[in-house]
Scaffold this active site. Structure first.
Site: not given
Ligand code: ARG
Length: 463
Positions: A28, A115, A160-161, A282, A288, A290, A295, A322, A327, A330
């Site tokens: 990650s 974790n 409205t509408h 444009s 134009k 725009n 948008e 966990y 992971q 994110k």
């Molecule tokens: N990179 C992991 C995550 O974002 C960190 C936690 C990993 N924990 C584990 N027990 N492998 O979730």
């Protein structure tokens, strides 16, 4: 980059390293490096607490603190070499710390797991985004209130509408968005207050046998308290989901306003002129201008909705506590936060720089039989007609005006009396749009006095 030897952070029981594909799916670091500052803040708090509790020595804690500061500056200055073999930001930081300070680095992970570490880092990161959204929303609210104040009594058609309904004021329309976005601001603040419990010290899932002080780390990291259940602490991503759902509602509001700006800046409406700063030309059609920013903003919102659905889907089947699925929380949140903050900034810029076209608004306000309801109300109030009858009489007059190709105030008294003989000249007072908006004095209505009262209330709140 594949390393055939086993992982230096957890490879004790492994004879060989991971397959290259395993490394690719497992790592990650490509994205969670964005949490480097939060990771280091969490580690600093943890080390300081461990020393205060006598779990590690003061000199080890000091070496760890100094080492972490070095790592942070290496990352901030772009001198840090991230390693995929080290999987994630947590192990990248710790491995570098080891290279810098040696043995004490190995003591940092006492009474901690990745974790609770990742839950803490991610929560700190999301909390920062909420604070940034708070600033962005506040700036946008100021820009809207300013627009409202400038045109508190400028008449425009209310729809409205998307059909002309009744005249309203420009200020009233702007303040409607202030209410919407103001609720978003309060939702972000609610979410922040609810999430502000510290997972650190939950360790892997069960807590720890070391004598840690979770109140101390919570306080050092700006949390209100430690989270009360270690299983929940490491498996909870509600804070990210709440950020995404609040962001989704806010984004939906931004998209509605963007849609109005696109319509209003068209040659058919001309309600607003967008500043050059927020428009593009444009390459083929020289006339134009725009409204690209509006948008794009309208379109970027899809990413935020998508992130919300994606993370709900990641979480919905996970047993406690966990799981590595988490992971995948994110990237979605990072992208949604970037999109939201960009959209807020763009909208604040567009609203601040746009010019409402008072004449076009007024001309549109007076067309489309916008005062038909005022006429019906007059028939009720002055001639004591039941509203249903007044509605019918007004309908015949609208049809008459439509057939003549004029608006209601252009009909003669004789024409009006053909629909009802008791109508008098006084009716013309309510057929004008300024009188119409001025008459809507009920609380929250479009009368300029009401609008100004709401503007003052918001100015006070935004101080
Ligand atoms: N990179 C992991 C995550 O974002 C960190 C936690 C990993 N924990 C584990 N027990 N492998 O979730």
């Amino acid at each position: 980059m594949t390393d055939t030897s086993s992982n230096q952070m957890w490879g004790g029981r492994f004879a060989s390293g991971p397959d290259a594909i395993m490394e690719a799916i497992n790592a990650s670091i490509g994205f969670d490096r964005r949490m480097a500052a939060q990771d280091i803040a969490g580690s600093r708090a943890h080390a300081a607490m461990l020393a205060a509790q006598g779990v590690i020595t003061d000199s080890d804690a000091d070496a760890i603190r100094k080492g972490l500061l070095t790592v942070l500056s290496e990352i901030q200055e772009g001198r840090f070499e991230f390693s995929t073999a080290l999987e994630d930001i947590h192990m990248n930081v710790e491995a570098r710390l080891k290279a810098l300070i040696g043995e004490p680095a190995g003591r940092l992970h006492t009474a901690r797991s990745r974790n609770d570490q990742v839950a803490t880092d991610f929560k700190l990161w999301v909390r920062d985004q909420i604070d940034a959204a708070d600033v962005g929303l506040t700036a946008l609210l100021h820009a809207l209130v300013e627009q409202a104040e400038a045109g508190a009594d400028w008449v425009m058609p209310g729809f409205t509408h998307l059909q002309t309904a009744q005249p309203v004021t420009w200020g009233h329309h702007m303040m409607a968005y202030v209410e919407m976005l103001g609720r978003d601001l309060s939702r972000f603040r609610d979410a922040r207050a609810r999430m502000n419990e510290c997972p650190l010290g939950a360790a892997a899932l069960a807590g720890t046998s070391f004598d840690i002080d979770r109140d101390a780390t919570a306080q050092m990291l700006g949390f209100d308290r430690p989270s009360a259940n270690s299983l929940d602490a490491v498996s909870d991503r509600d804070f990210a989901l709440e950020f995404l759902s609040v962001s989704s509602i806010c984004a939906m509001h931004l998209s509605r306003l963007a849609e109005e700006l696109v319509i209003w800046s068209s040659a058919q409406f001309r309600f607003v002129s967008m500043s050059d700063k927020w428009s593009t030309g444009s390459s083929i059609m020289p006339q134009k201008r725009n409204p690209d920013a509006a948008e794009l903003l309208r379109a970027k919102i899809g990413r935020i909705f998508g992130a919300n659905v994606a993370l709900m889907t990641v979480m919905k089947g996970l047993p406690l506590a966990y799981s590595k699925d988490m992971q995948e929380d994110k990237e979605q949140v990072f992208d949604a936060a970037d999109s939201l903050l960009l959209a807020l900034a763009a909208m604040a810029g567009m609203v601040g720089d746009m010019q409402a076209n008072r004449d076009a608004l007024a001309a549109a306000a007076g067309s489309g039989f916008s005062t038909a309801t005022d006429l019906a109300d007059w028939l009720v109030r002055t001639l004591n007609l039941p509203f249903r009858d007044a509605h019918h009489v007004t309908g015949t007059l609208v049809a008459k005006a439509e057939a003549r190709g004029c608006d209601l105030p252009d009909l003669t008294l004789e024409e009006l009396q053909e629909a009802h003989p008791d109508i008098t000249m006084a009716v013309f007072d309510v057929l004008g749009v300024d009188n119409s908006v001025a008459s809507r004095t009920s609380y929250g209505g479009t009368a300029p006095a009401q609008v100004r009262a709401q503007i003052s209330r918001w100015k006070e709140m935004l101080k």
